[in-house]
Design a protein around this motif. Structure first.
Motif, PDB file in Angstrom:
ATOM      1  N   GLY A  70       0.806  -1.249  -0.099  1.00 37.50           N
ATOM      2  CA  GLY A  70      -0.148  -0.080   0.006  1.00 37.50           C
ATOM      3  C   GLY A  70       0.941   1.321  -0.009  1.00 37.50           C
ATOM      4  O   GLY A  70       2.096   1.143   0.341  1.00 37.50           O
ATOM      5  N   GLU A  71       0.113   2.453  -0.537  1.00 38.89           N
ATOM      6  CA  GLU A  71       0.711   3.497  -0.451  1.00 38.89           C
ATOM      7  C   GLU A  71       1.545   4.157   0.714  1.00 38.89           C
ATOM      8  O   GLU A  71       2.339   4.798   0.823  1.00 38.89           O
ATOM      9  N   MET A  72       0.633   3.779   1.773  1.00 40.94           N
ATOM     10  CA  MET A  72       1.180   4.322   3.179  1.00 40.94           C
ATOM     11  C   MET A  72       2.533   3.681   3.653  1.00 40.94           C
ATOM     12  O   MET A  72       3.160   4.260   4.445  1.00 40.94           O
ATOM     13  N   SER A  73       3.241   2.766   2.997  1.00 33.16           N
ATOM     14  CA  SER A  73       4.405   2.301   3.345  1.00 33.16           C
ATOM     15  C   SER A  73       5.275   3.112   2.590  1.00 33.16           C
ATOM     16  O   SER A  73       6.749   2.635   2.542  1.00 33.16           O
ATOM     17  N   LYS A  74       5.020   3.790   1.384  1.00 31.19           N
ATOM     18  CA  LYS A  74       6.239   4.365   0.569  1.00 31.19           C
ATOM     19  C   LYS A  74       6.731   5.687   1.381  1.00 31.19           C
ATOM     20  O   LYS A  74       6.541   6.923   0.785  1.00 31.19           O
ATOM     21  N   THR A  75       7.491   5.417   2.230  1.00 34.18           N
ATOM     22  CA  THR A  75       7.913   6.659   3.169  1.00 34.18           C
ATOM     23  C   THR A  75       9.432   6.322   3.366  1.00 34.18           C
ATOM     24  O   THR A  75      10.112   5.139   3.168  1.00 34.18           O
ATOM     25  N   ILE A  76      10.001   7.304   3.779  1.00 38.74           N
ATOM     26  CA  ILE A  76      11.333   7.261   4.198  1.00 38.74           C
ATOM     27  C   ILE A  76      11.470   6.352   5.413  1.00 38.74           C
ATOM     28  O   ILE A  76      12.572   5.742   5.588  1.00 38.74           O
ATOM     29  N   ASP A  77      10.855   6.224   6.342  1.00 36.02           N
ATOM     30  CA  ASP A  77      10.781   5.267   7.337  1.00 36.02           C
ATOM     31  C   ASP A  77      10.881   3.733   6.826  1.00 36.02           C
ATOM     32  O   ASP A  77      11.444   3.090   7.603  1.00 36.02           O
ATOM     33  N   THR A  78       9.998   3.556   5.898  1.00 32.50           N
ATOM     34  CA  THR A  78      10.240   2.077   5.206  1.00 32.50           C
ATOM     35  C   THR A  78      11.458   1.928   4.534  1.00 32.50           C
ATOM     36  O   THR A  78      12.269   0.815   4.681  1.00 32.50           O
ATOM     37  N   CYS A  79      11.986   3.168   4.025  1.00 29.48           N
ATOM     38  CA  CYS A  79      13.319   3.046   3.458  1.00 29.48           C
ATOM     39  C   CYS A  79      14.498   2.767   4.379  1.00 29.48           C
ATOM     40  O   CYS A  79      15.408   1.578   4.277  1.00 29.48           O
ATOM     41  N   VAL A 137       4.533   1.081  -5.678  1.00 30.04           N
ATOM     42  CA  VAL A 137       5.226   1.269  -4.652  1.00 30.04           C
ATOM     43  C   VAL A 137       6.523   0.460  -4.380  1.00 30.04           C
ATOM     44  O   VAL A 137       7.611   1.073  -3.910  1.00 30.04           O
ATOM     45  N   VAL A 138       6.653  -0.923  -4.770  1.00 28.01           N
ATOM     46  CA  VAL A 138       7.827  -1.544  -4.518  1.00 28.01           C
ATOM     47  C   VAL A 138       8.970  -0.971  -5.287  1.00 28.01           C
ATOM     48  O   VAL A 138       9.997  -0.797  -5.126  1.00 28.01           O
ATOM     49  N   THR A 139       8.509  -0.728  -6.794  1.00 27.24           N
ATOM     50  CA  THR A 139       9.447  -0.485  -7.598  1.00 27.24           C
ATOM     51  C   THR A 139      10.037   1.025  -7.515  1.00 27.24           C
ATOM     52  O   THR A 139      11.152   1.307  -7.403  1.00 27.24           O
ATOM     53  N   ASP A 140       9.217   1.895  -6.812  1.00 29.63           N
ATOM     54  CA  ASP A 140       9.672   3.234  -6.807  1.00 29.63           C
ATOM     55  C   ASP A 140      10.389   3.239  -5.448  1.00 29.63           C
ATOM     56  O   ASP A 140      11.579   3.844  -5.465  1.00 29.63           O
ATOM     57  N   LEU A 141      10.042   2.586  -4.418  1.00 27.03           N
ATOM     58  CA  LEU A 141      10.878   2.545  -3.213  1.00 27.03           C
ATOM     59  C   LEU A 141      12.086   1.861  -3.323  1.00 27.03           C
ATOM     60  O   LEU A 141      13.068   2.157  -2.963  1.00 27.03           O
ATOM     61  N   GLY A 142      11.897   0.491  -3.868  1.00 26.43           N
ATOM     62  CA  GLY A 142      13.214  -0.158  -4.089  1.00 26.43           C
ATOM     63  C   GLY A 142      14.273   0.332  -4.937  1.00 26.43           C
ATOM     64  O   GLY A 142      15.570   0.282  -4.597  1.00 26.43           O
ATOM     65  N   ASP A 178       6.888   9.198  -0.852  1.00 26.04           N
ATOM     66  CA  ASP A 178       6.195  10.115  -0.336  1.00 26.04           C
ATOM     67  C   ASP A 178       6.622  11.071   0.653  1.00 26.04           C
ATOM     68  O   ASP A 178       7.428  10.494   1.555  1.00 26.04           O
ATOM     69  N   LEU A 179       6.263  12.176   0.834  1.00 27.52           N
ATOM     70  CA  LEU A 179       6.471  12.897   1.994  1.00 27.52           C
ATOM     71  C   LEU A 179       5.292  13.364   2.818  1.00 27.52           C
ATOM     72  O   LEU A 179       4.197  14.116   2.225  1.00 27.52           O
ATOM     73  N   GLY A 180       4.804  12.489   3.776  1.00 26.22           N
ATOM     74  CA  GLY A 180       3.609  12.429   4.144  1.00 26.22           C
ATOM     75  C   GLY A 180       2.681  11.745   2.986  1.00 26.22           C
ATOM     76  O   GLY A 180       2.670  10.888   2.665  1.00 26.22           O
ATOM     77  N   VAL A 181       1.404  12.592   2.763  1.00 18.18           N
ATOM     78  CA  VAL A 181       0.623  12.085   1.841  1.00 18.18           C
ATOM     79  C   VAL A 181       0.885  12.880   0.422  1.00 18.18           C
ATOM     80  O   VAL A 181       0.273  12.462  -0.435  1.00 18.18           O
TER      81      VAL A 181
END
Length: 355
Positions: free
Chosen positions: A67-76, A101-106, A141-144
């Motif tokens: 989900g989009e809510m995990s696309k954060t610096i904290d997850t990184c 989400v996975v490809t962007d963050l990964g 993302d930065l917040g939402v």
């Protein structure tokens, strides 16, 4: 299906892609390889991937929340720490197996870990196949607020295996279709017309349409890798679409929208702006609205929402010197970037969407 040459990497399709991957892994002799998945692709897609690779390599697995809510610096940070704990070095490889989400963050994790290690994208959603995995955009993302932190850096390759689409629910397939419709609207009227009449399409047609969509996006990206000009065309529907997506994500009273659902709304709104500000015909505007709403229905957006959504436009990445820039259509297949619209006209567009 022939491979497509993108900037600094190639996009490979289906069974042939895994032969290329196996050769790549053997030649590079990576010190370690990790597959980043979310909880859904871990269960639904990882077994198929591992069976297709048939390698003696031991793959480490890192799972993030879906989900989009995990696309954060904290997850990184969590993924960076996991890579360190696993002993990854600059000669290691990250394989991103999942949706956008996975490809962007990964990709962002790979570009920043030890100042950059190799990565490969294997998109498993229709949206990621035709959009997120192509073009080297990575980030979180930065917040939402969507995609505020990131870099543009291409991976080693992209593998598109359409068999993963069988794992998707219908609403996620529709979400990906929005990006394909966008490609038709900005680049190819014939392609738009083909996608607009889905009643005449069969599931086997989808593979060729994905291939054509990737070609459209790749041609634009190759001509403008850093989004200084024509690559902005790919943001049609996204200026308002991202603001709507962020707003619905942030307000508990609203049901979260998928990216493509929000972009579908944005394309209608920005088509209305195109009709009022440029030369988009009334007939084409009506066709765009009818075809998109036939596919996605009509989302409830109240007058009280307008001001909040418009306020979020200031975070759009195309903005410059405090000016909000839109991509609009002079005609189907003929976009124009760096267009401006008054707030009163944007509100008029919302009223048109609801009418």
């Amino acid at each position: 299906m022939n491979s497509i040459l993108a900037k600094d990497c190639e996009i490979h399709f289906n069974i042939k892609a895994y032969e290329v991957l196996k050769t790549h892994l053997a030649e590079k002799n990576y010190s370690k390889v990790v597959v980043i998945v979310d909880e859904n692709t871990h269960q639904s897609c990882l077994p198929l991937f591992l069976s297709r690779v048939e390698s003696d390599i031991v793959f480490d697995i890192i799972e993030i929340e879906a989900g989009e809510m995990s696309k954060t610096i904290d997850t990184c940070t969590s993924v960076w720490e996991a890579l360190s704990d696993l002993g990854f070095d600059r000669k290691s490889l990250i394989i991103n197996l999942g949706g956008g989400v996975v490809t962007d963050l990964g990709g962002f994790v790979a570009c920043t870990f030890k100042r950059g290690i190799n990565y490969i994208n294997i998109p498993t959603s229709l949206l990621a196949m035709v959009d997120a995995s192509v073009g080297g955009k990575t980030g979180v993302d930065l917040g939402v607020i969507k995609n505020q932190i990131g870099v543009i850096a291409t991976g080693e390759m992209v593998i598109i295996d359409t068999e993963f689409l069988a794992t998707l629910p219908q609403n996620h397939l529709r979400s990906g279709l929005a990006e394909m419709l966008k490609h038709g609207l900005i680049a190819d009227r014939k392609y738009w017309d083909t996608l607009s009449d889905l009643s005449q399409l069969h599931i086997e047609d989808l593979e060729q349409l994905i291939y054509e969509s990737v070609i459209i996006k790749n041609n634009i990206v190759n001509s403008d890798p850093n989004e200084d000009g024509v690559r902005k065309y790919l943001n049609f529907g996204h200026t308002l679409g991202h603001a709507i997506e962020s707003y619905f994500l942030d307000y508990d009273a609203k049901e979260e929208l998928l990216h493509g659902e929000a972009v579908a709304i944005g394309m209608i709104l920005e088509s209305y702006l195109s009709y009022k500000l440029l030369d988009l015909s009334k007939e084409d505007l009506a066709t765009i609205k009818t075809n998109i709403q036939n596919l996605y229905g009509k989302i409830s957006i109240d007058e009280d929402d307008y001001e909040h959504i418009i306020e979020l436009l200031k975070f759009d990445k195309k903005n410059s010197h405090g000016v909000i820039n839109f991509v609009l259509l002079e005609a189907i297949g003929k976009p124009k970037y760096d267009c401006q619209a008054e707030n009163a006209l944007i509100i008029e567009a919302f009223e048109y969407y609801k009418a």
